[in-house]
Write an enzyme that holds these catalytic residues in place. Sequence first.
Site, short mmCIF file in Angstrom:
data_model
loop_
_atom_site.label_atom_id
_atom_site.label_comp_id
_atom_site.label_asym_id
_atom_site.label_seq_id
_atom_site.Cartn_x
_atom_site.Cartn_y
_atom_site.Cartn_z
N GLU A 167 -0.33 -27.26 -44.48
CA GLU A 167 0.24 -28.62 -44.52
C GLU A 167 -0.64 -29.52 -45.36
O GLU A 167 -1.87 -29.45 -45.23
CB GLU A 167 0.27 -29.23 -43.11
N LYS A 203 -2.83 -32.67 -46.17
CA LYS A 203 -3.56 -33.59 -45.28
C LYS A 203 -3.36 -35.00 -45.83
O LYS A 203 -3.94 -35.38 -46.85
CB LYS A 203 -5.04 -33.22 -45.25
N ASP A 256 -3.56 -38.90 -46.43
CA ASP A 256 -4.70 -39.80 -46.36
C ASP A 256 -4.26 -41.07 -45.62
O ASP A 256 -3.83 -42.04 -46.22
CB ASP A 256 -5.15 -40.12 -47.79
N TYR A 265 1.96 -33.96 -36.84
CA TYR A 265 1.34 -32.68 -37.19
C TYR A 265 0.84 -31.85 -36.03
O TYR A 265 0.42 -30.72 -36.23
CB TYR A 265 0.24 -32.85 -38.24
N LYS A 312 -10.57 -29.52 -48.76
CA LYS A 312 -10.53 -30.83 -49.42
C LYS A 312 -10.32 -30.70 -50.93
O LYS A 312 -10.84 -29.79 -51.55
CB LYS A 312 -11.86 -31.57 -49.17
N CYS A 355 -16.69 -63.59 -79.88
CA CYS A 355 -16.13 -62.27 -80.11
C CYS A 355 -17.29 -61.29 -80.39
O CYS A 355 -18.14 -61.57 -81.24
CB CYS A 355 -15.18 -62.31 -81.31
N CYS A 387 -16.72 -60.15 -84.35
CA CYS A 387 -16.81 -61.06 -85.51
C CYS A 387 -17.48 -62.40 -85.16
O CYS A 387 -17.58 -63.28 -86.01
CB CYS A 387 -15.43 -61.30 -86.11
N CYS A 424 -9.79 -63.32 -79.30
CA CYS A 424 -10.47 -63.67 -80.55
C CYS A 424 -9.37 -64.18 -81.49
O CYS A 424 -8.41 -63.47 -81.75
CB CYS A 424 -11.15 -62.45 -81.15
N CYS A 460 -11.22 -60.29 -88.31
CA CYS A 460 -12.01 -59.65 -87.27
C CYS A 460 -11.81 -58.13 -87.45
O CYS A 460 -10.70 -57.62 -87.32
CB CYS A 460 -11.55 -60.09 -85.88
O1 I6G Z 1 -6.76 -35.07 -39.28
C1 I6G Z 1 -5.80 -34.16 -39.31
C2 I6G Z 1 -4.88 -34.15 -40.34
C3 I6G Z 1 -3.89 -33.20 -40.38
C4 I6G Z 1 -5.72 -33.19 -38.28
C5 I6G Z 1 -4.71 -32.22 -38.33
C6 I6G Z 1 -3.78 -32.24 -39.39
O2 I6G Z 1 -2.84 -31.30 -39.41
C7 I6G Z 1 -1.96 -31.27 -40.49
N1 I6G Z 1 -4.63 -31.29 -37.34
C8 I6G Z 1 -5.53 -31.29 -36.35
C9 I6G Z 1 -5.45 -30.25 -35.31
C10 I6G Z 1 -6.53 -32.25 -36.29
N2 I6G Z 1 -6.63 -33.20 -37.26
C11 I6G Z 1 -7.53 -32.28 -35.21
#
Ligand code: I6G
Length: 681
Positions: free
Chosen positions: A120, A122, A124, A232, A322, A416, A419, A434, A440
């Site tokens: 999956e 992750k 942000d 998730y 990551k 500038c 020039c 300018c 220039c």
């Molecule tokens: O921080 C997290 C992001 C995504 C997760 C996570 C996750 O699963 C797609 N799954 C677990 C089990 C945990 N943190 C602890």
Amino acid sequence: MPNYTSAQYTALQDQIRHYNHQYYVLDNPTVPDAEYDRAMQELQAMEAQHPQWITADSPSQRVGDVPLEAFAQVQHVVPMLSLDNAFNGADLQEFDRRLRERLHKHTGRDVDAEVVYTCEPKLDGIAVSLTYINGVLAVGATRGDGHTGENITQNLRTLDSVPLKLLGQDYPEILEVRGEAYMPTAGFDALNARLIAAGEKTYVNPRNTAAGSLRQLDSRITATRPLQLCAYSLGQVSDATALPRQHFDVLTQLQSWGFRINAEMRRVQGIQACLDYYQSLSAKRMQLPYDIDGIVFKVDDFALQQELGFVARAPRWAIAHKFPAQEEMTQLLKVEYQVGRTGAVTPVARLAPVFVGGVTVSNATLHNMDEIARLDLHEGDTVIIRRAGDVIPKVVQAVTAKRMASAKPLSAPHKCPVCSAELEREEGEAALRCPNGFSCAAQVKEAIKHFVSRKAMDIDGLGEKLVEALVDAGHIQHVADLYSLNHATLANMERMGDKSATNLINALGASSATTLGRFLFALGIREVGEATARSLALHYGKLENIMAATAEELQLVEDVGPIVAGRIVHFFADQHNQQVIYQLRAAGINWPENKPTPAQALPLTGTTYVVTGTLNTMGRDQVKAKLQAYGAKVAGSVSKKTDYLIAGAKAGSKLAKAHDLGVPVLDEAEAMALLAKLAEA
Ligand code: I6G
């Protein structure tokens, strides 16, 4: 590994506690995630070397920090732990090997048998917990320190993707769903666009904005923010035996109860398939309508998960691989000022080189002086740089905590840098300019580079370096001089020779047969882009008619408002410009003269199209040119004014925005059918 001292250890603990407080409690991180990860890894390395130093209050022994007191506290019945990280393929293979060996040792499972994983993205965002009692949302909470979170039920209720009541009947009496609350990039961009329009401070990135939005004490503010929830995993469940026994199937079940789950989620067999998934998602990352910072791989089978259990603060059965960080911290060495084609002076940050978003960055744009003021940049600042995908690196924040007390704010230049003319700032404009357009050297060079570029006169073999060298050597002072360059002069320039000089002379000759639209665009009139130049050419048919038009008349042309009309009149009123045009025509530049065509006559007049994604039948530029030829305006971004978005494969944020704004979308087949119909008409 270095030999650490206990003083270094306690200093690093304090540093991470400070980071945690800023991040988890104040929602105001002072360092990029990558810097935090490094500090945490170093702490763990120190603890591996000196286990006797570890205290219960070490940041490695828990997640985050105490919650703010303004929200009520929520105790997590099942702790909300974090995930271990993998930073490369080897880490991921090691994770897989470790867990296969552990399973073999404890259960006799074949050590070589591949493990089934769920993959999956992750997201942000912010981890949250949603507890449903008899199918009705009872409590929504933040993760907090993993054991105690904050009760943000009122805020989470405002997210469209959080079900207030579950769908169906077959859910357990108590069901705790965990997921990520996040802000899609299109929503984030639109929010910032509104702030810019209102002259207010913009947000740094979608993650911090999502965090800030969820921590509002007034949930009416949260309700205005484009947040989403993606489920998730599960937390507390009253009767887990009624649920599927695989993670993937549980998520599918959650979907049937009304939760959004990630569309990119896949179930795969073996770690190689996980690595392949990582590669394919890395390639797709920038097209996704949300930011992700990695991929989470989880052992799919709950029986195996249970066997593997947890170590310290993270499950042994899951890992986050990551991506290279998109934000990093570095030193601002100095700010230099570049002069563009129209005289606009742009500040550019020169940085201590830093690896960010997968490349080494040593320059970042600062746009204009307003941006420097907005960021409150001081000399020698430590700054956070963001580079997402192919986007130009940007300075997003100054780290004020690291600023020397004596550091001076950056001030705007008066002269500038090329020039030395006194710079001007037009009323209501952010850019310094300018005014010395024709003498220039920076502006002359940029004007010539624009003139020869592909969408203008399309002169091959005249690269930027050669243009600069020709101007510096005094061989050309303006664009018309290009056509009197001789073979000997060109052949004598650095990295040129007989053959390249001949080719360039031929290319210059070939460029003289052009179109009025291209020629107008090539002149580089301020605010007159390709589309406007084409509209002007179509409307007037003859250059003389455009040169003689008044500002009022010009505004009858598609796309031309009072500002653009003013720029056109101003450009043609200038004697130097008139002289250059005369010389260009005398040098043989020509185009077929057309009958004026009032733009209203064309079938797509008055409509605005945006084209995005990969088209297989013909290139995007070709589709745009055809649309324009039928009178449509082709814009670069989707807005409420867009009539249609043509979306090819891998369309990203523009498609998401079109969906958000309800703009009709044509796929490639529909777009081709439209063009075919127009061609027949
Ligand atoms: O921080 C997290 C992001 C995504 C997760 C996570 C996750 O699963 C797609 N799954 C677990 C089990 C945990 N943190 C602890």
